[in-house]
Design an enzyme around this catalytic site. Structure first.
Site, short mmCIF file in Angstrom:
data_model
loop_
_atom_site.label_atom_id
_atom_site.label_comp_id
_atom_site.label_asym_id
_atom_site.label_seq_id
_atom_site.Cartn_x
_atom_site.Cartn_y
_atom_site.Cartn_z
CG HIS A 66 -123.82 18.25 27.91
ND1 HIS A 66 -125.20 18.58 27.89
CD2 HIS A 66 -124.10 16.61 28.38
CE1 HIS A 66 -126.01 17.73 28.13
NE2 HIS A 66 -125.53 16.51 28.34
CD GLU A 207 -124.44 15.17 25.14
OE1 GLU A 207 -124.46 13.88 25.47
OE2 GLU A 207 -125.74 15.88 25.47
CG HIS A 318 -133.72 14.75 27.10
ND1 HIS A 318 -133.43 14.31 25.92
CD2 HIS A 318 -132.46 14.91 27.72
CE1 HIS A 318 -131.81 14.47 25.68
NE2 HIS A 318 -131.48 14.72 26.84
#
Length: 347
Positions: A66, A207, A318
Site C-alpha cells: 500500500h 489500506e 505509525h
C-alpha cells in the site's frame, strides 16, 4: 541475493507525501520509474497502480503493497489561523505533540508545528494524561489572513521527517509502513526476468483506513496466489516481554500464520518456510493476535485466493520515527522474488 537493492528509491518513497486517499505523489513516482519494466501499467478508478509483468506460465500472482501512510486532515481553520485536524488512519496522539508537519495545500506544501496548551498553565491532572487529539493544533507561523487564503478544510498533512540510516543497518523514517513494502515490490518489477507467474504488482490506496484499494483490485484480477507486503509493529523494546514481541527487528522477513484478518493456508505457510530454509533466507513467524493488512481482503475475493502477508518488523509503527532493518527488507525481497520465479510447492 545477487540483486543489489537501490535504497535511494526507498529514501525517495518515504520522503513523499501520501496520506490515505491522497497518494498521487507516490503513484506518479512509481509510474515514472516502473514504466520501462512493465508489460502493462494502469491506474484503476480508486487510484491503485497496477503493474503487469508477463510470466512463463498461465498462473497469476497478485502482490499488493500500500502506497498510503497515516496522517492528518485539516477540519477547521480558526480566526487566528490555527489549524485543527482529524487523524487519517490509526495515530497515537502521544506521538504528535511538538512534531513538524507539511500541510499539503493547492498552492504547495507549507510547514507547520503541532502544539497544545503549554504546561505552565495546565493542571496537574491535565499533565498526568495524554493530550486528546481535539486539543492539538497546527501552527503554520503565517498571518491568519494568509492561512485562510492558502489552507482549506480537507487539506492533508504529513509528518515532516526525513529518511535516515543509523546504527547497524537500521533505517529511521516516516511511512516505512508501507513504503518499504512498496519498495520491495518496485524492485521486484525492476529485477524480475522470466518469472514463472504473470505478476500483477498492485500498489494499493487507502489500506490504512480499511483495506479499500486491495478490495477492488483483487476483485478485478483472477489471481491464483496472493501476498500482501507490509510492515508490522515490533514490540522488541524495553517494557515489553519476549512473548509479546510478535516480530523482531533484524529477525528476517515475517511470514504470517495468523492475524486479525487472515489465517494463512497450511500448505502455503509450510511451503514458504521450506523456501526460506532451502534458500537460506532469514525469516520469522508472525503470529499476531490482532491487526490486519491487504491479505485480509485478497483471500476473500470472489471464490477465494490463497494468500499470506509477508511482514517487515517496524518499531514505533505509525509514527514519524519508524525503525526497520535493511537486512529484513532484503530478506523480504529474496522470498518474494523466489516465489515469483519458482512458485510455492503444494504438498
Amino acid at each position: 541475493m545477487t540483486e543489489k537493492l537501490d535504497f535511494a528509491v526507498l529514501e525517495k518513497l518515504t520522503n513523499l507525501a501520501g496520506v490515505s486517499g491522497r497518494e498521487t505523489p507516490v503513484r506518479e513516482y512509481l509510474t515514472q520509474i516502473l514504466t520501462p519494466y512493465a508489460d502493462e501499467i494502469r491506474t484503476d478508478v480508486l487510484g491503485n497502480l497496477i503493474v503487469y509483468k508477463k510470466g512463463t506460465s498461465d498462473k497469476n500472482l497478485l502482490l499488493c503493497a500500500h502506497m498510503d501512510e497515516v496522517g492528518l486532515m485539516v477540519r477547521y481553520v480558526d480566526d487566528n489561523g490555527f489549524l485543527y485536524f482529524v487523524p487519517v488512519g490509526g495515530i497515537d496522539p502521544r506521538t504528535l505533540l511538538a512534531q513538524r508537519v507539511r500541510v499539503q495545500t493547492k498552492k504547495g506544501p507549507i510547514l507547520g508545528v503541532i502544539g497544545t496548551k503549554p504546561a505552565h498553565i495546565t493542571t496537574e491532572a491535565d499533565r498526568a494524561k495524554a493530550v486528546p487529539m481535539n486539543d492539538l493544533y497546527i501552527d503554520t507561523g503565517l498571518p491568519a489572513g494568509k492561512v485562510h487564503e492558502i489552507v482549506e478544510p480537507g487539506d492533508s498533512a504529513v509528518l515532516d521527517r526525513q529518511y535516515e540510516e543509523f546504527g547497524d543497518g537500521r533505517i529511521c523514517a516516516k511511512a516505512l509502513d508501507d513504503r518499504a513494502g512498496v519498495f520491495v515490490l518496485a524492485e521486484l518489477v525492476r529485477h524480475a526476468k522470466n518469472p514463472f507467474y504473470n505478476i500483477y504488482a498492485v500498489f494499493t490506496v487507502q489500506e490504512e483506513v480499511g483495506l479499500r484499494g486491495a478490495t477492488t483490485a483483487a476483485f478485478g484480477i483472477d489471481a491464483d496466489l496472493g501476498f500482501a507486503l507490509d510492515s508490522t509493529g515490533a514490540a522488541d523494546i524495553p517494557g515489553c516481554s519476549a512473548p509479546n514481541y510478535i516480530v523482531r527487528v533484524g529477525g528476517g522477513v515475517g511470514v504470517s500464520v495468523i492475524d486479525g484478518r487472515t489465517i494463512t493456508p497450511d500448505w502455503l505457510f509450510e511451503g514458504l518456510k521450506q523456501i526460506c530454509r532451502q534458500e537460506k533466507i532469514n525469516w520469522q513467524v508472525r503470529c499476531a493476535p490482532r491487526g490486519g493488512n491487504d491479505a485480509g481482503v485478497i483471500h476473500l475475493s470472489k471464490t477465494g485466493i490463497p494468500a499470506c502477508a509477508l511482514s517487515l518488523a517496524a518499531r514505533n509503527i505509525h509514527s514519524c520515527v519508524e525503525v526497520s532493518a535493511k537486512a529484513d527488507i532484503e530478506a523480504m525481497f529474496q522470498l518474494v522474488s523466489y516465489v515469483a520465479h519458482h512458485g510455492v510447492t503444494r504438498s
